[in-house]
Design a protein around this motif. Structure first.
Motif, PDB file in Angstrom:
ATOM      1  N   ILE A   1      -9.896   5.048  -7.453  1.00  0.00           N
ATOM      2  CA  ILE A   1      -9.146   4.376  -6.389  1.00  0.00           C
ATOM      3  C   ILE A   1      -7.808   3.923  -6.966  1.00  0.00           C
ATOM      4  O   ILE A   1      -6.743   4.123  -6.373  1.00  0.00           O
ATOM      5  CB  ILE A   1      -9.926   3.151  -5.854  1.00  0.00           C
ATOM      6  N   ALA A   2      -7.875   3.328  -8.142  1.00  0.00           N
ATOM      7  CA  ALA A   2      -6.663   2.834  -8.794  1.00  0.00           C
ATOM      8  C   ALA A   2      -5.759   3.992  -9.212  1.00  0.00           C
ATOM      9  O   ALA A   2      -4.531   3.918  -9.093  1.00  0.00           O
ATOM     10  CB  ALA A   2      -7.030   1.979 -10.003  1.00  0.00           C
TER      11      ALA A   2
ATOM     12  N   THR B   1      -4.022   5.171  -6.132  1.00  0.00           N
ATOM     13  CA  THR B   1      -3.059   4.181  -5.637  1.00  0.00           C
ATOM     14  C   THR B   1      -1.848   4.109  -6.553  1.00  0.00           C
ATOM     15  O   THR B   1      -0.711   3.953  -6.090  1.00  0.00           O
ATOM     16  CB  THR B   1      -3.725   2.796  -5.521  1.00  0.00           C
ATOM     17  N   SER B   2      -2.077   4.224  -7.851  1.00  0.00           N
ATOM     18  CA  SER B   2      -0.954   4.118  -8.796  1.00  0.00           C
ATOM     19  C   SER B   2       0.060   5.239  -8.585  1.00  0.00           C
ATOM     20  O   SER B   2       1.259   5.034  -8.766  1.00  0.00           O
ATOM     21  CB  SER B   2      -1.457   4.132 -10.247  1.00  0.00           C
TER      22      SER B   2
ATOM     23  N   LEU C   1       0.909   6.522  -5.816  1.00  0.00           N
ATOM     24  CA  LEU C   1       1.747   6.212  -4.651  1.00  0.00           C
ATOM     25  C   LEU C   1       2.847   5.227  -5.056  1.00  0.00           C
ATOM     26  O   LEU C   1       4.020   5.394  -4.690  1.00  0.00           O
ATOM     27  CB  LEU C   1       0.920   5.630  -3.501  1.00  0.00           C
ATOM     28  N   GLY C   2       2.464   4.202  -5.817  1.00  0.00           N
ATOM     29  CA  GLY C   2       3.472   3.261  -6.325  1.00  0.00           C
ATOM     30  C   GLY C   2       4.513   4.001  -7.145  1.00  0.00           C
ATOM     31  O   GLY C   2       5.723   3.812  -6.983  1.00  0.00           O
TER      32      GLY C   2
ATOM     33  N   THR D   1      -7.119   5.961   0.166  1.00  0.00           N
ATOM     34  CA  THR D   1      -5.724   5.943  -0.270  1.00  0.00           C
ATOM     35  C   THR D   1      -4.984   7.219   0.137  1.00  0.00           C
ATOM     36  O   THR D   1      -3.765   7.201   0.295  1.00  0.00           O
ATOM     37  CB  THR D   1      -5.661   5.730  -1.788  1.00  0.00           C
TER      38      THR D   1
END
Lengths: 381, 284
Positions: A63-64, A67-68, A70-71, A94
């Motif tokens: 998940i991280a 998500t990372s 996308l950042g 995500t």
């Protein structure tokens, strides 16, 4: 320090070819999490990214990792992650955020047998429907299916280009067999590699509308720190990016998001045909299964069956029209894939009631033997 | 309750001092009367202004929930992400563009239940981001369900007979996970909170500030705590004790609740270490 493009002939596996394709495409950030059989992508990216000034980070879960990236993408960089079934499941929420915020990124799924922990070290193609429908809500997605290490390199570059062009996540739906097989991979000269980067806004920063589409339905994308002061949200939003909880805004946003893909099918859909011109029955396949399907078509032809092959390089969006057109002139279809019937349903849908459509499937862990495909062709047609 | 303050009532000759940092076209905000999120948000914006750092060198990331809407009101590059994932999103920004000052502004449910794993790992890495947690002891936006911060015995819509669980001691968790700056204030201690956020932004490494905040609608109502009662508790039942042992920081308003700065240590942060070990960059 090695250059971004390792021009020359290499004998490498699909996972490493994929990582090299990413570097050649200009990827500068990778958020990873180890999982068999995709781990080599992360390992190779961790080694290679520093050579090109990029960054690898190993996150605490998939998940991280998802998500990372996308950042990372909103800083203006091309970003990627790689995983397999269980991690792909964790990434799904995500993926929806990436779709709705129009964040370009590439997600590699080196598929293994499922469900659950399944067959971690053996290949399958059973996440194909998850790629299309795995995140909640409606969306269109782009998914490519490489069938060799060479294509892992080539299609990873294509994936980045499509992702940047349409501001959308793009999936590379590989599998353990292609990921772990080693073959010759030819990496061209840097000048011969076509790469595309997202269009940057050329408007003044004041009153900028970060989600107002350009002529091709895609909005130019600013990066953090450029002064555009963007607001990016997973809520339904207007062209300014502000949340608006209205039926009309939802409809406008959804039509535009889906339209980006649906109105550009000719640019996105790639297929390959083999002996299709005079074919009476069509074998449809993709990824590693297409390799055995060539053999199956040859075997069938030797036995007097006029078979041809339609290989899907782009699986999503699905090439509806190609199947619909073929359905007007052939006796039927057999879809070869390592699952219990996923893309075969799409073929069946497009064939309608015109001609029959069958599955030559496999529950996972091995390829579909060509003999089995020929057997089905014989029995069915 | 009165109408929220609208832009029209602010005379042009005396603009709000934070007008340059607020998306005024999105005001009024969604926060309820008596909620403390706005005060904490004001402290955050004031602190950002006080640092003198160019606003374009900031990014704010929020998760989901009442305080998660913060990213929607600040007039900088701002991201309202999925539930619990503000920290990994912020991590992606920081590692892809280390010169960005990334602030995570979110709530206790978002950061410590669904997002707890990301919090401890960002702290462990000493990721150079500033995490501000509006702790209102409850899931406010969804109507007052028990959270990982709800006090033992407290009533919520899912614990009408009292909370059988015990809450996290957030500063202890942050400290144990490796955060290099840890503080706790309430929304009433606006100057201390503002100064602390400014310090946290300037701190190189993972900074965590817990800001206690009333939720009169969804916590107070069920626990016989009116908005002013909460503020009185924040005034009367708190004590400032800098460098207190993080183990003593459990929140119990029947005793004194300890506020202050508990951790402020120097340690190389993740992007510096990555730059030094992999990109051949030298630390200043």
């Amino acid at each position: 320090m090695k250059p971004a493009v390792l021009t020359g002939k290499h004998f490498i596996n699909g996972d490493i070819a994929c990582a090299e394709g990413a570097i050649a495409a200009g990827c500068l950030f990778f958020g990873g999490y180890p999982i068999t059989p995709a781990t080599e992508v992360a390992e190779h990216m961790s080694e290679r990214l520093p050579h090109v000034g990029g960054t690898y980070i190993q996150m605490e879960d998939e998940i991280a990792a998802m998500t990372s990236i996308l950042g990372g993408a909103w800083t203006g960089k091309k970003t990627m992650t790689a995983t397999s079934g269980p991690g792909f499941s964790l990434m799904m929420e995500t993926v929806g955020l990436a779709v709705v915020t129009e964040t370009p990124c590439v997600v590699v799924n080196v598929q293994r047998g499922g469900p659950s922990t399944g067959l971690p070290t053996q290949g399958a193609q059973a996440d194909m429907m998850q790629a299309k429908w795995g995140s909640h809500g409606d969306y269109e997605i782009i998914a490519l299916a490489p069938s060799s290490p060479q294509e892992m390199f080539d299609l990873t570059i294509t994936a980045f280009n499509l992702s940047e062009k349409y501001r959308t996540p793009v999936f590379i739906m590989s599998d353990e067999i292609v990921g772990h097989m080693s073959e010759k991979v030819v990496i061209p000269e840097p000048e011969a590699i076509k790469t595309f980067s997202r269009v940057a806004p050329d408007q003044p920063t004041e009153n900028f509308l970060p989600f107002k589409p350009g002529p091709n339905g895609v909005a130019p994308m600013p990066a953090i720190g450029e002064g555009y002061k963007v607001h990016v949200t997973g809520l339904t939003h207007d062209e300014k990016g502000y949340p608006v909880m209205s039926v009309d805004t939802q409809a406008e946003m959804m039509e535009r998001l889906m339209g980006k893909i649906r109105n550009n099918l000719d640019d996105i859909i790639m297929t390959e045909s083999y002996l299709l011109e005079d074919a009476e029955v069509v074998v449809v396949s993709y990824g590693v299964s297409s390799r055995t399907s060539y053999t199956a078509v040859d075997m069938a032809r030797k036995q007097g069956i006029k078979a041809g092959l339609l290989r899907l390089i782009t699986v999503w969006p699905f090439p509806d029209q190609i199947i619909k057109d073929l359905a007007l002139r052939v006796k039927g279809f057999v879809t070869v894939e390592i699952n219990m019937g996923q893309i075969s349903r799409e073929v069946e849908r497009c064939a309608g009631y015109r001609v029959p459509s069958y599955l030559a499937g496999h529950p996972g862990g091995a390829v579909v033997p060509p003999e089995e495909v020929v057997q089905i062709l014989k029995e069915a047609f | 309750m009165g109408k929220p303050a609208l832009k029209e009532v602010i005379p042009e000759s005396h603009p709000h001092p934070l007008e340059d940092l607020v998306r005024m076209d999105r005001i009024p905000h969604i926060w309820c009367s008596g909620c403390g999120t706005g005060s904490i948000f004001t402290a955050c914006l004031t602190a950002m202004k006080n640092t003198g750092i160019d606003y374009n060198d900031f990014a704010m990331v929020s998760g989901i929930g009442c305080s998660g809407r913060g990213a929607g009101y600040i007039n900088i590059d701002s991201f309202h992400t999925t539930h619990g994932r503000a920290i990994p999103f912020a991590t992606g920004i920081k590692m892809a563009k280390p010169e960005t000052n990334v602030i995570v502004f979110s709530g206790d449910g978002d950061l410590f239940a669904i997002g707890g794993n990301h919090f401890i790992h960002a702290a462990r890495r000493n990721m150079d981001i500033t995490v501000i947690c509006v702790n209102n002891f409850i899931y406010g936006m969804t109507g007052g369900q028990a959270a990982a911060t709800t006090p033992h015995n407290a009533r919520s819509s899912t614990t009408m007979g009292g909370n059988p669980e015990s809450p996290f001691n957030l500063p202890l968790l942050a400290y144990a996970a490796g955060a290099t700056y840890v503080a706790r204030w309430t929304m009433l201690h606006s100057r201390d909170l503002t100064d602390s956020i400014e310090e946290a932004i300037n701190h190189k490494g993972f900074s965590f500030i817990e800001a206690l905040s009333p939720c009169p609608i969804n916590y107070g109502r069920r626990n016989k705590e009116k908005p002013l009662d909460s503020l009185k508790l924040y005034h009367d039942r708190t004590i400032i004790k800098n460098n207190a042992d993080p183990g003593e920081l459990a929140i119990d308003f029947r005793k004194k609740v300890i506020l202050g700065k508990f951790v402020d240590v120097e340690k190389p942060c993740h992007d510096e270490e990555y730059g030094r070990m992999y990109l051949g960059e030298t630390n200043e």
